[in-house]
Every structure is written in C-alpha cells, then in structure tokens.
Scaffold this motif. Structure first.
Motif, short mmCIF file in Angstrom:
data_model
loop_
_atom_site.label_atom_id
_atom_site.label_comp_id
_atom_site.label_asym_id
_atom_site.label_seq_id
_atom_site.Cartn_x
_atom_site.Cartn_y
_atom_site.Cartn_z
N ASN A 196 0.82 -1.21 0.00
CA ASN A 196 0.00 0.00 0.00
C ASN A 196 0.86 1.27 0.00
OD1 ASN A 196 -2.25 1.62 0.08
ND2 ASN A 196 -2.90 1.02 2.12
N ARG A 237 2.18 4.84 -0.83
CA ARG A 237 1.53 6.08 -1.23
C ARG A 237 2.53 7.23 -1.28
NH1 ARG A 237 -4.07 5.80 -1.08
NH2 ARG A 237 -4.90 3.84 -0.24
N LYS A 294 -11.98 11.82 7.04
CA LYS A 294 -11.64 10.45 7.42
C LYS A 294 -11.66 9.50 6.22
CE LYS A 294 -16.31 8.84 8.65
NZ LYS A 294 -17.14 8.25 9.73
N ARG A 296 -7.45 9.84 1.33
CA ARG A 296 -6.21 9.06 1.34
C ARG A 296 -5.19 9.72 0.42
NH1 ARG A 296 -8.90 7.37 4.80
NH2 ARG A 296 -9.46 5.20 5.31
N ASP A 330 -9.16 0.32 11.34
CA ASP A 330 -8.71 -0.13 10.02
C ASP A 330 -8.99 -1.61 9.83
OD1 ASP A 330 -7.85 2.41 9.63
OD2 ASP A 330 -5.71 1.97 9.53
N THR A 349 -12.66 -2.11 9.09
CA THR A 349 -13.02 -1.68 7.74
C THR A 349 -12.57 -2.70 6.70
OG1 THR A 349 -12.83 0.64 8.41
CG2 THR A 349 -12.78 0.17 6.04
N PHE A 404 -8.02 1.02 0.95
CA PHE A 404 -8.72 2.09 1.64
C PHE A 404 -8.70 1.89 3.16
CE2 PHE A 404 -12.72 3.43 3.65
CZ PHE A 404 -12.59 4.81 3.51
N ASN A 462 -6.62 0.25 5.09
CA ASN A 462 -5.31 0.38 5.71
C ASN A 462 -4.83 1.82 5.59
OD1 ASN A 462 -2.86 -0.14 6.88
ND2 ASN A 462 -2.07 -1.41 5.21
N SER A 463 -5.40 2.70 6.40
CA SER A 463 -5.13 4.13 6.27
C SER A 463 -3.74 4.51 6.75
CB SER A 463 -6.17 4.93 7.06
OG SER A 463 -6.13 4.59 8.44
N CYS A 464 -3.14 3.72 7.64
CA CYS A 464 -1.79 3.99 8.16
C CYS A 464 -0.94 2.74 8.00
CB CYS A 464 -1.84 4.43 9.62
SG CYS A 464 -2.80 5.92 9.91
#
Length: 407
Positions: free
Chosen positions: A273, A275, A293, A296, A337, A340, A383, A385-387
């Motif tokens: 992931n 970014r 929230k 991303r 996370d 989600t 999506f 796994n935001s961190c």
C-alpha cells in the motif's frame, strides 16, 4: 570508438577491455555489437548460459557417479580458464584474428551467496580480460522486478564500473523511430497495414523494436481475422479513443506487449500500500466535498483494476490471500482499520459465493462477479489500511504465499 581503440593494431594495453551494455529488451544491444564487429572485421564469440539440466538427467548423472554442475559453477569455471589460459581457451581459429567476447546471458544467481559468487567472477573477468569483452545486462523495468532484484542489478553495474569497466545504456526506441522502421518494412514487403495500425503497433511495443517487428509480422498473417483494424479504419474517432487507453489496446490488439504480473507481485502492491509521502489529496472542484476520514494520499501504483487485469483469473486466490495476511500489514493499534478491511473482504466473499449454483448461471456472469469481488477486496484493503506499516515490518514472503495457496 570504444571497440576501435581496442581492436586497432597499436592498441593501448592499459585500456580496460570490458564494456557493460544495459537497456530494455529489444532495444538492439546484441544486434549493435554484432554490427560493429562486422564493420571492424572482428569475430564475435558468445558465452550463453548452458541449457538447464533436466531432473531425469541429473538423476542419471548421480547414479553414474558424475557430479552435477550448476550454471553458476560453469560460469566460474569459464572465467577461471580465461584468467589462466587467455582467450585461446575458447576462441576457435587463428589466434591473431580480431575477436570480441560477448556474454549475452548471465547465469541465474538466487540468494545472497550466489549473487556474491557471480559478482566476484565478473569482477575477476573485468580485471583479467585480454580481448574486448561485452557484458549485456537486460533491464526488465522496475515494475517487473522485485525491489531486491533491482537493487542487486544496480549494485552489479556500479561494482563492475568501479573495477574499471565502461558502461553504455541503450534507451528504448521512440515511437516515431519504430513507426519509420515499420513503414519501411511494409513498403518493402507489400504489407497492407495502414498508418493508424502501424502507429498503434509502435505505441504498444513499449520501445522494443524487436517486439514491434514481430508484432507487425503476426499482424500481417492475421490481417483478415483481426476485427480491430477494420474498426479503426472505418471509425477514426474510435481509434483516437482507444489509442489513449492502453488497457483497451491490449485487450483488442493480439500483439500487445505482455505485461502480465505474477500473483506474488500483484499481491505485494496491494499489501504494501505504498503512497506518495506528503502529497495533498486533490479532488475535482465540481465533486462533492470528501470527509477527512475518507481521504487518502495518492497511490504509487496504477489503478487496482489495471493490476488485476495484469494478473488475470486470480480473483479467488487474491481474495483468500488478502484475507489471510492483511493483518500483518496493518498497524497493531489500528482497530478501526482492521474492522473496515474485514467488512470489505466479507463483501468480496459474498460476491464470490455461489449457493446451489443460483448466482452464476453462465460463465460471463461468473467472470464479472469474480472481477467485482477482486476489485472490492483490493480496494477495501487499500482504503481500510489508512496507516500502513513500514515495509520493513510487513513483509510479503514466499512462505506467506505458500501458506495461502495450501489453505
């Protein structure tokens, strides 16, 4: 100029005799060496990785008391003979003839120990070569190589340069150059390909001139059975639309360059992931305002569906693998996370379910449902796994892949 200085009668003995030639596949590296040798009246002697030994042959050799020799062992023996006996140990014919040694296919070296052995042999070759020697290294592109392999190739080249070797890099052929070559071939061979079709073949070749010529040959043989050329010749606007969409080009043109991803490589893109660091989220002015929230950072890869397209017919394995291993790539404290991601993977499982054969009544419907399920699973992981954790903590290994496939 490099070859001329080393092949002339009164050459400087202090000149290093090794040249590294790098570049993508099909950019003319080996062909250029052959052409230069022919122009200078020199003979090219190639060393290629020997044909692999079959398992049955290996068992026969073991029963006969013969020792198995790997391709790396054979290359080390070759370099050792070169150092001891010089070029006469492998060049046939007169010893005073102009000769060029070309190593066009390095032996495979898997693991740190084997890579070190190969690098050491190449450095010894750089230090002891007595005739012009070319080492051809094909760069398959960063997208097609694991990160560790890419680093090792860079290390190999820099190490040989530090040992005294020279380096020449071949750039991919431009689209316009390929179009000119293909047009000249069509003129000489009376091929019926139009300028639009030639442009499309050149664009899809990815700078690989050899691939472009092979594609033109295949295209000419299948001209009457391929529906796409007639489509674009009757509707130029359709051609312009498709020429800008590489994914559609590869679907419709049977000679597109193969960019298939392995399952292992595709899964790594989703789980790591990666970014853009510090990049601000940008949305269209006319679009609705996105809650913070849900925002991303931009991905460092193509759209997930494009990657899934490059790893076809893998919906179920991809979903199963993500379900089993995604937690290793989430922050230990990211409970939201995890919830989600689990919700999205649950939706994907629902799409893949087929109770009593009711959902999938035909093959097309099944393929569509699997494609949607894979898209939901991958986008849910990206999506949710935001961190994402650092790549040094969440590692995708062959052990993970083997476990998932067994399950």
């Amino acid at each position: 100029m490099w070859f001329h200085e080393r092949l002339r009668p009164c050459k400087d003995d202090c000149l290093n005799q090794v040249l590294i030639v790098t570049g993508q596949a099909g950019t003319g590296k080996s062909a250029t060496i052959q052409t230069i040798a022919s122009h200078l009246g020199a003979k090219v002697c190639e060393w290629n990785t020997p044909t692999p030994t079959l398992w049955q042959e290996h068992m026969h050799m073991s029963s006969s008391g013969l020792r198995y020799t790997s391709k790396l062992d054979e290359f080390e023996n070759f370099v050792d003979r070169m150092r001891k006996y010089g070029s006469n140990s492998f060049i046939e014919g007169q010893s005073n003839s102009l000769s060029i040694l070309m190593i066009d296919d390095l032996p495979p070296a898997n693991g740190k120990l084997a890579s070190g052995r190969l690098l050491n042999s190449l450095r010894l070759l750089v230090q002891s070569a007595s005739i012009p020697t070319v080492i051809v290294v094909t760069d398959y592109g960063r997208a097609d190589l694991p990160e560790s392999s890419g680093r090792w190739l860079e290390e190999l080249q820099s190490s040989l340069e530090s040992a005294g070797a020279c380096k020449v890099t071949f750039n991919p052929a431009t689209t316009n150059s390929i179009k000119r070559v293909l047009s000249r071939i069509c003129s000489q061979e009376n091929c019926r390909a139009t300028n639009e079709q030639i442009e499309l073949i050149a664009k899809l070749s990815g700078g690989d001139i050899r691939h472009a010529i092979s594609s033109l040959q295949y295209f000419s043989l299948k001209l009457d059975t391929v529906c796409y050329p007639s489509l674009i010749s009757n509707n130029p606007s359709t051609y312009e639309k498709l020429i800008s969409d590489e994914g559609n080009n590869r679907c419709l043109m049977p000679m597109g360059r193969d960019e298939t991803l392995s399952l292992f490589h595709a899964l790594g893109k989703f789980l790591h992931n990666k970014r853009e660091a510090g990049a601000a989220f940008v949305s269209d002015q006319d679009a609705f305002v996105l809650n913070e929230k849900f925002a991303r950072l931009p991905l460092k890869m193509d759209a997930p569906e494009k990657i899934l397209f490059q790893a076809p017919e893998q919906a179920r394995p991809i979903t199963d693998f993500l379900h089993e291993n995604v937690l290793d790539f989430l922050n230990d404290e990211a409970i939201d996370d995890s919830w989600t991601v689990a919700a999205y993977l649950s939706e994907a499982d629902t799409l893949l379910a087929s109770p009593n054969g009711f959902i999938f009544r035909n093959h097309e419907a099944e393929n569509l449902s699997q494609s949607v399920a894979a898209s939901v699973a991958t986008r849910g992981v990206l999506f949710g796994n935001s961190c994402p954790v650092s790549s040094s903590y969440g590692r995708l290994t062959n052990r993970h892949l083997g476990t998932s496939m067994i399950c």
